[in-house]
Write an enzyme that holds these catalytic residues in place. Sequence first.
Site, PDB file in Angstrom:
ATOM      1  N   VAL A  44       0.837  -1.204   0.000  1.00  9.63           N
ATOM      2  CA  VAL A  44       0.000   0.000   0.000  1.00  9.63           C
ATOM      3  C   VAL A  44       0.871   1.254   0.000  1.00  9.63           C
ATOM      4  O   VAL A  44       1.993   1.251   0.515  1.00  9.63           O
ATOM      5  CB  VAL A  44      -0.948   0.038   1.226  1.00  9.63           C
ATOM      6  CG1 VAL A  44      -1.944  -1.096   1.173  1.00  9.63           C
ATOM      7  CG2 VAL A  44      -0.175   0.010   2.531  1.00  9.63           C
ATOM      8  N   CYS A  45       0.324   2.317  -0.582  1.00 10.57           N
ATOM      9  CA  CYS A  45       0.909   3.649  -0.482  1.00 10.57           C
ATOM     10  C   CYS A  45      -0.264   4.629  -0.444  1.00 10.57           C
ATOM     11  O   CYS A  45      -1.382   4.236  -0.096  1.00 10.57           O
ATOM     12  CB  CYS A  45       1.873   3.931  -1.636  1.00 10.57           C
ATOM     13  SG  CYS A  45       1.114   3.909  -3.275  1.00 10.57           S
ATOM     14  N   ARG A  46      -0.062   5.871  -0.821  1.00 12.20           N
ATOM     15  CA  ARG A  46      -1.169   6.827  -0.797  1.00 12.20           C
ATOM     16  C   ARG A  46      -2.225   6.456  -1.840  1.00 12.20           C
ATOM     17  O   ARG A  46      -3.420   6.427  -1.563  1.00 12.20           O
ATOM     18  CB  ARG A  46      -0.647   8.244  -1.047  1.00 12.20           C
ATOM     19  CG  ARG A  46      -1.731   9.308  -0.915  1.00 12.20           C
ATOM     20  CD  ARG A  46      -1.157  10.702  -1.070  1.00 12.20           C
ATOM     21  NE  ARG A  46      -2.182  11.704  -0.806  1.00 12.20           N
ATOM     22  CZ  ARG A  46      -2.496  12.167   0.396  1.00 12.20           C
ATOM     23  NH1 ARG A  46      -1.859  11.709   1.459  1.00 12.20           N
ATOM     24  NH2 ARG A  46      -3.436  13.077   0.549  1.00 12.20           N
ATOM     25  N   SER A  91       3.369   1.738  -4.875  1.00  6.48           N
ATOM     26  CA  SER A  91       3.135   0.307  -4.626  1.00  6.48           C
ATOM     27  C   SER A  91       3.483  -0.522  -5.856  1.00  6.48           C
ATOM     28  O   SER A  91       4.053  -1.610  -5.743  1.00  6.48           O
ATOM     29  CB  SER A  91       1.670   0.064  -4.252  1.00  6.48           C
ATOM     30  OG  SER A  91       1.351   0.723  -3.061  1.00  6.48           O
ATOM     31  N   MET A 135      -4.151   3.769   0.588  1.00  3.89           N
ATOM     32  CA  MET A 135      -4.774   4.313   1.789  1.00  3.89           C
ATOM     33  C   MET A 135      -5.907   5.275   1.458  1.00  3.89           C
ATOM     34  O   MET A 135      -6.804   5.489   2.289  1.00  3.89           O
ATOM     35  CB  MET A 135      -3.719   5.008   2.651  1.00  3.89           C
ATOM     36  CG  MET A 135      -2.736   4.059   3.323  1.00  3.89           C
ATOM     37  SD  MET A 135      -3.528   2.776   4.336  1.00  3.89           S
ATOM     38  CE  MET A 135      -4.375   3.765   5.565  1.00  3.89           C
TER      39      MET A 135
END
Length: 324
Positions: free
Chosen positions: A283-285, A290, A312
């Site tokens: 996961v990333c923003r 990712s 996220m």
Amino acid sequence: MKNNITRWSLLLVVIAGISLAVIYRDQLDASVLEQWVQRAGTAGPLVFMLIYAIGTVFFLPGSVLTLAGGALFGPVWGTLYNLTGATLGATLAFIVARYLTSGWVEKKTAGRLKQLKDGVEGEGWRFVAFVRLVPLFPFNLLNYALGLTRIKLSHYVIASYLCMLPGAIAYTYLGYALKEAVGGEADIQEMIQIGIFASALLAIVAYLPRIIAHLRRGPTLQVVDLKQKIDQGEDLLILDVRTPAEFIGEQGHIASAKNIPLEALAGRMDELAEYLEHTVAIVCRTDRRSAKAAQLLARKGYADVHVVRNGMTAWNKADYSVER
């Protein structure tokens, strides 16, 4: 006692052979091999494959041997002899390592090293196929390292033979093309065709790691599916590749997530060794970082890597719990 003497004797032979190969490796070239093969007459191919096998055990440069095979025997028979010799040598090194360390490795490995070993053994022939197609480690050293595992010998031999074939074809043909160019036996048009074909083969082999990495990267994972896996208690790693500030910032993070920023991931791979054969959700923003992290993990042999779609941002939009 007798067993120990045999093991120590074999170990000394291997060490001496590797030492001599390192000392005299500069004296090994295609012309020397050609002389040996010619002197052997009809047994030339057998002599060449034997030299290749012994060279593999004693860490002689495989590129020199493969190019020589193409120059001596042509693209078709050269590929067969190169591939057979390399596989024989790889098998000998595998058996030697297994014999010398029988029982010892099982007693001494623990912690992350044991988890890594168990992961490789669980993957079995698939791991052998992957490292043959995507050469992450030096070929000669890898043969001994795989002998320390409990991978079946038959699986090791078959996967090695089949998955070393693309590289063998490419480098054998290159050796043949170089001989034709130096010898001037082909006309200009034929040389251009040979050069183009050899370049195309090398390009395919060079691009193989990307193809394999793409195949080993699983499909994207929706946040609802990730939440379900967490609720069901599945054994997976949630890898958050945002910066530490983002990890504890406005969006927060998933409770069980491990934070390794994308920029630091390549240098901290050892922290993830126990998850080599586990599901990894990244996961990333959103999912841009990712995707890059997933490519990196797939190239390193991680078997079940998934990018969490919209990261996220989607997790917060679904109003799932986070920690800050």
